[in-house]
Design an enzyme around this catalytic site. Structure first.
Site, short mmCIF file in Angstrom:
data_model
loop_
_atom_site.label_atom_id
_atom_site.label_comp_id
_atom_site.label_asym_id
_atom_site.label_seq_id
_atom_site.Cartn_x
_atom_site.Cartn_y
_atom_site.Cartn_z
N THR A 1 -11.21 -25.03 -2.61
CA THR A 1 -11.04 -24.51 -1.52
C THR A 1 -12.19 -25.36 -0.42
O THR A 1 -13.39 -25.44 -0.92
CB THR A 1 -10.91 -23.18 -1.22
OG1 THR A 1 -10.93 -22.66 0.19
CG2 THR A 1 -12.08 -22.38 -1.85
N GLU B 1 -13.59 -23.29 1.61
CA GLU B 1 -14.61 -22.10 2.00
C GLU B 1 -15.99 -22.17 1.22
O GLU B 1 -16.96 -21.57 1.43
CB GLU B 1 -13.87 -20.79 1.71
CG GLU B 1 -12.55 -20.71 2.35
CD GLU B 1 -12.26 -19.22 2.41
OE1 GLU B 1 -12.74 -18.21 2.19
OE2 GLU B 1 -11.10 -19.07 3.12
N TYR C 1 -14.95 -14.33 -2.96
CA TYR C 1 -13.95 -15.47 -3.14
C TYR C 1 -14.54 -16.79 -3.25
O TYR C 1 -14.48 -17.42 -4.26
CB TYR C 1 -12.71 -15.24 -2.15
CG TYR C 1 -11.94 -16.38 -2.34
CD1 TYR C 1 -11.15 -16.72 -3.27
CD2 TYR C 1 -11.89 -17.47 -1.12
CE1 TYR C 1 -10.30 -17.75 -3.29
CE2 TYR C 1 -11.02 -18.46 -1.07
CZ TYR C 1 -10.28 -18.65 -2.46
OH TYR C 1 -9.43 -19.82 -2.24
N LYS D 1 -15.05 -19.55 -6.44
CA LYS D 1 -14.43 -20.86 -6.45
C LYS D 1 -15.69 -21.81 -6.56
O LYS D 1 -15.58 -22.98 -7.07
CB LYS D 1 -13.80 -21.18 -5.08
CG LYS D 1 -12.42 -20.10 -4.96
CD LYS D 1 -11.29 -20.57 -6.18
CE LYS D 1 -10.66 -22.04 -5.98
NZ LYS D 1 -9.50 -22.23 -6.88
P1 NAD Z 1 -1.89 -17.21 -4.90
O1 NAD Z 1 -2.53 -16.14 -4.93
O2 NAD Z 1 -0.53 -17.51 -3.94
O3 NAD Z 1 -1.40 -17.62 -6.22
C1 NAD Z 1 -2.07 -17.75 -7.56
C2 NAD Z 1 -1.42 -17.70 -8.53
O4 NAD Z 1 -2.31 -17.57 -9.77
C3 NAD Z 1 -0.19 -16.62 -8.80
O5 NAD Z 1 1.01 -17.06 -9.20
C4 NAD Z 1 -0.85 -15.65 -10.07
O6 NAD Z 1 -0.02 -14.97 -10.82
C5 NAD Z 1 -1.64 -17.05 -10.54
N1 NAD Z 1 -3.01 -16.11 -11.43
C6 NAD Z 1 -3.77 -15.18 -10.92
N2 NAD Z 1 -4.59 -14.81 -11.74
C7 NAD Z 1 -4.19 -15.46 -13.06
C8 NAD Z 1 -4.74 -15.40 -14.39
N3 NAD Z 1 -5.86 -14.74 -14.68
N4 NAD Z 1 -4.06 -16.28 -15.35
C9 NAD Z 1 -2.77 -17.02 -14.90
N5 NAD Z 1 -2.22 -16.90 -13.61
C10 NAD Z 1 -3.10 -16.21 -12.69
O7 NAD Z 1 -2.79 -18.63 -4.43
P2 NAD Z 1 -2.50 -19.81 -3.38
O8 NAD Z 1 -2.77 -19.47 -2.21
O9 NAD Z 1 -1.31 -20.60 -4.02
O10 NAD Z 1 -3.78 -20.73 -4.14
C11 NAD Z 1 -3.56 -21.43 -5.11
C12 NAD Z 1 -5.02 -22.27 -5.45
O11 NAD Z 1 -5.37 -23.24 -4.31
C13 NAD Z 1 -6.17 -21.19 -5.71
O12 NAD Z 1 -6.99 -21.74 -6.54
C14 NAD Z 1 -6.93 -21.19 -4.44
O13 NAD Z 1 -8.23 -21.13 -4.53
C15 NAD Z 1 -6.81 -22.68 -3.94
N6 NAD Z 1 -6.45 -22.79 -2.32
C16 NAD Z 1 -5.71 -22.15 -1.48
C17 NAD Z 1 -5.69 -22.17 -0.14
C18 NAD Z 1 -4.67 -21.60 0.48
O14 NAD Z 1 -4.78 -21.67 2.01
N7 NAD Z 1 -3.95 -20.78 0.14
C19 NAD Z 1 -6.36 -23.41 0.31
C20 NAD Z 1 -7.26 -24.17 -0.37
C21 NAD Z 1 -7.44 -23.93 -1.98
O1 DAU Z 2 -9.63 -22.28 4.01
C1 DAU Z 2 -8.81 -22.19 2.70
C2 DAU Z 2 -8.54 -20.62 2.45
O2 DAU Z 2 -7.87 -20.14 3.36
C3 DAU Z 2 -8.23 -20.46 0.94
O3 DAU Z 2 -9.34 -20.83 0.00
C4 DAU Z 2 -7.96 -19.00 0.58
O4 DAU Z 2 -7.38 -18.93 -0.42
C5 DAU Z 2 -6.94 -18.47 1.85
O5 DAU Z 2 -6.46 -17.19 1.61
C6 DAU Z 2 -7.36 -18.74 3.01
O6 DAU Z 2 -8.34 -17.84 3.52
P1 DAU Z 2 -8.63 -17.23 5.02
O7 DAU Z 2 -9.38 -15.94 4.87
O8 DAU Z 2 -8.90 -18.13 5.78
O9 DAU Z 2 -6.98 -16.76 5.10
P2 DAU Z 2 -6.50 -15.62 6.05
O10 DAU Z 2 -4.96 -15.92 5.97
O11 DAU Z 2 -6.85 -14.36 5.01
O12 DAU Z 2 -7.00 -15.41 7.19
C7 DAU Z 2 -7.02 -16.21 8.30
C8 DAU Z 2 -7.71 -15.88 9.25
O13 DAU Z 2 -7.15 -14.97 9.89
C9 DAU Z 2 -9.14 -15.25 9.06
O14 DAU Z 2 -9.92 -15.91 10.18
C10 DAU Z 2 -9.02 -13.93 8.98
C11 DAU Z 2 -7.99 -13.43 10.01
N1 DAU Z 2 -7.14 -12.60 9.77
C12 DAU Z 2 -6.35 -12.54 8.69
C13 DAU Z 2 -5.73 -11.24 8.23
C14 DAU Z 2 -4.93 -11.49 7.10
C15 DAU Z 2 -6.81 -11.46 10.96
O15 DAU Z 2 -7.40 -11.68 12.06
N2 DAU Z 2 -6.15 -10.41 10.44
C16 DAU Z 2 -5.51 -10.48 9.36
O16 DAU Z 2 -4.66 -9.48 8.89
#
Ligand code: NAD
Ligand code: DAU
Length: 380
Positions: A137, A139, A186, A190
């Site tokens: 990420t 982050e 978090y 990572k």
């Molecule tokens: P998510 O929370 O939607 O999915 C995570 C998945 O991992 C789930 O299917 C869960 O069951 C599985 N998992 C969790 N713990 C586990 C374990 N111990 N063993 C096996 N499986 C396990 O997450 P996401 O948003 O799809 O993110 C996926 C990856 O991408 C993560 O590594 C996250 O850090 C990274 N990432 C996410 C974002 C974002 O915006 N969502 C952005 C950049 C990077």
């Molecule tokens: O930047 C990449 C990351 O983006 C990933 O690595 C993370 O897995 C993913 O969860 C995401 O993190 P954020 O914390 O940025 O996402 P989130 O959707 O939780 O929040 C987005 C923004 O909105 C953040 O500034 C917090 C704000 N927020 C979020 C929630 C859930 C609110 O204001 N209210 C809310 O209820």
């Protein structure tokens, strides 16, 4: 059937993982794709119902922290590629329960690395043709300042990318050589996992790639994250809990474009390199929330903006990072990747998807899911 490659995708039942699994299963019928997932609250096999019967797809329920089971799987399946997405991914949960994040994101990644290492080093060809691709990420780089160059009030256009519509809230961006400065449990977990992955290259010669991506949005995202949570709340006319003043900035990328980047980097990326992935698409939370309200309202036949009064300012997230902004120039220049969708199109598609898939949303916000969901989010 003899497959050309066997790739284990961890976290394939989650949000981004399910898009990656779908892309690989459909695009590469000669690859065996193993989806390894523990099915935590965030893992949902319904995300993959359209491909679950494909001959090149297999689901394995497994915990990445279970080193012995992981090792046996990699060995018996002769896995030559690992795309590692499994993680705890929600910042708010990490603030309440940091141990689970260290366990899954750090120890789980280490167990995947060690298992791959032991198997690959036992082969005559060793690491040739192998790849451990770690999904991380933006982050890990910490938070950027909002700046006003020459007194101009952001957002302003920049020349930082080939995207004509690039709007920015500051002049600094996250680059691949940026310092690691994680703030939340978090992002700290990572960051630690990224360091372990690189250490396996530097110490044992394991072929690894790390990518750091910005905020993803799109179908199948668990409704604890801003966009699906708020879409669902607008539909049901529930309050929209905006943290702080809603001034924080995030850089949004359509999830399918992230999956396309992962495919490209898996096949063409240079070993030991890091690539930042992002859409040059910065939005202040409150502005994005207004777009969501207008979009949901107009699709539902309500007066656009009718639901603005759902906006409810609540206590800020602890340690809330101000601004994320990825510079993905390296990926664009070296591998030719570009986001395929403009943000307005992506948001409209996403809102329509959640409205058309209310059953999916109801399922993940009810039953077994509901208790957890209530406990975490009822107080918002
Ligand atoms: P998510 O929370 O939607 O999915 C995570 C998945 O991992 C789930 O299917 C869960 O069951 C599985 N998992 C969790 N713990 C586990 C374990 N111990 N063993 C096996 N499986 C396990 O997450 P996401 O948003 O799809 O993110 C996926 C990856 O991408 C993560 O590594 C996250 O850090 C990274 N990432 C996410 C974002 C974002 O915006 N969502 C952005 C950049 C990077
Ligand atoms: O930047 C990449 C990351 O983006 C990933 O690595 C993370 O897995 C993913 O969860 C995401 O993190 P954020 O914390 O940025 O996402 P989130 O959707 O939780 O929040 C987005 C923004 O909105 C953040 O500034 C917090 C704000 N927020 C979020 C929630 C859930 C609110 O204001 N209210 C809310 O209820």
């Amino acid at each position: 059937m003899k497959f050309k490659r066997t790739i284990i995708i961890t976290g394939g039942a989650g949000f981004i993982g399910s898009h990656v699994v779908r892309l690989f299963v459909n695009k590469y019928p000669d690859y065996k794709i193993i989806n390894l997932d523990k099915l935590t609250y965030a893992g949902n096999l319904a995300n993959l119902s359209d491909i679950e019967n494909k001959p090149n797809y297999q689901f394995v329920k497994m915990d990445i922290c279970n080193f012995q089971e992981i090792y046996e799987l990699i060995k018996t399946q002769h896995a030559d590629g690992i795309i590692h997405l499994a993680a705890e991914s929600h910042v708010d949960r990490s603030i309440k329960d940091p141990f689970t994040f260290a366990q899954t994101n750090v120890m789980g990644t280490l167990s995947m690395l060690q298992a791959a290492k032991l198997y690959w080093e036992s082969l005559p060809e060793k690491y040739e043709g192998k790849l451990f691709y770690h999904i991380s990420t933006d982050e890990v780089y910490g938070a950027l300042e909002m700046t006003h160059p020459n007194g101009v009030t952001p957002p302003f256009t920049t020349k930082a990318s080939s995207q004509s519509k690039h709007m920015a809230y500051g002049t600094a961006f996250f680059t691949e050589t940026g310092k690691y400065q994680p703030h939340s449990p978090y992002s700290a977990s990572k960051a630690s996992s990224d360091h372990f992955v690189r250490s396996f290259h530097d110490t044992y010669g394991m072929p690894v790639i790390v990518t750091n991506c910005s905020n993803n949005y799109g179908p199948y995202q668990f409704p604890e994250k801003l966009i699906p949570l708020f879409i669902n709340n607008i539909v049901h006319r529930k309050p929209l809990p905006v943290y702080g003043k809603g001034e924080n900035v995030r850089d949004w990328l359509y999830v399918v474009d992230h999956a396309r980047a992962i495919d490209l980097i898996f096949h063409k990326g240079v070993i030991a390199e890091t690539y930042n992935i992002g859409g040059f698409n910065e939005w202040k939370n409150i502005d994005l929330i207004k777009v969501l309200i207008n979009t949901v309202d107009s699709i539902l036949g309500r007066r656009p903006g009718e639901d603005m009064d759902l906006i409810t300012y609540v206590t800020d997230r602890a340690g809330h990072d101000m601004r994320y902004a990825i510079d993905s120039t390296k990926l664009q220049r070296e591998l030719g990747w570009e986001p395929s969708l403009q943000f307005e199109e992506g948001i409209e598609e996403t809102v329509k998807w959640y409205l058309d898939n209310q059953a999916w949303m109801d399922n993940v916000t009810s039953g077994d899911y509901q208790n957890y969901y209530k406990e975490m989010y009822e107080t918002k």
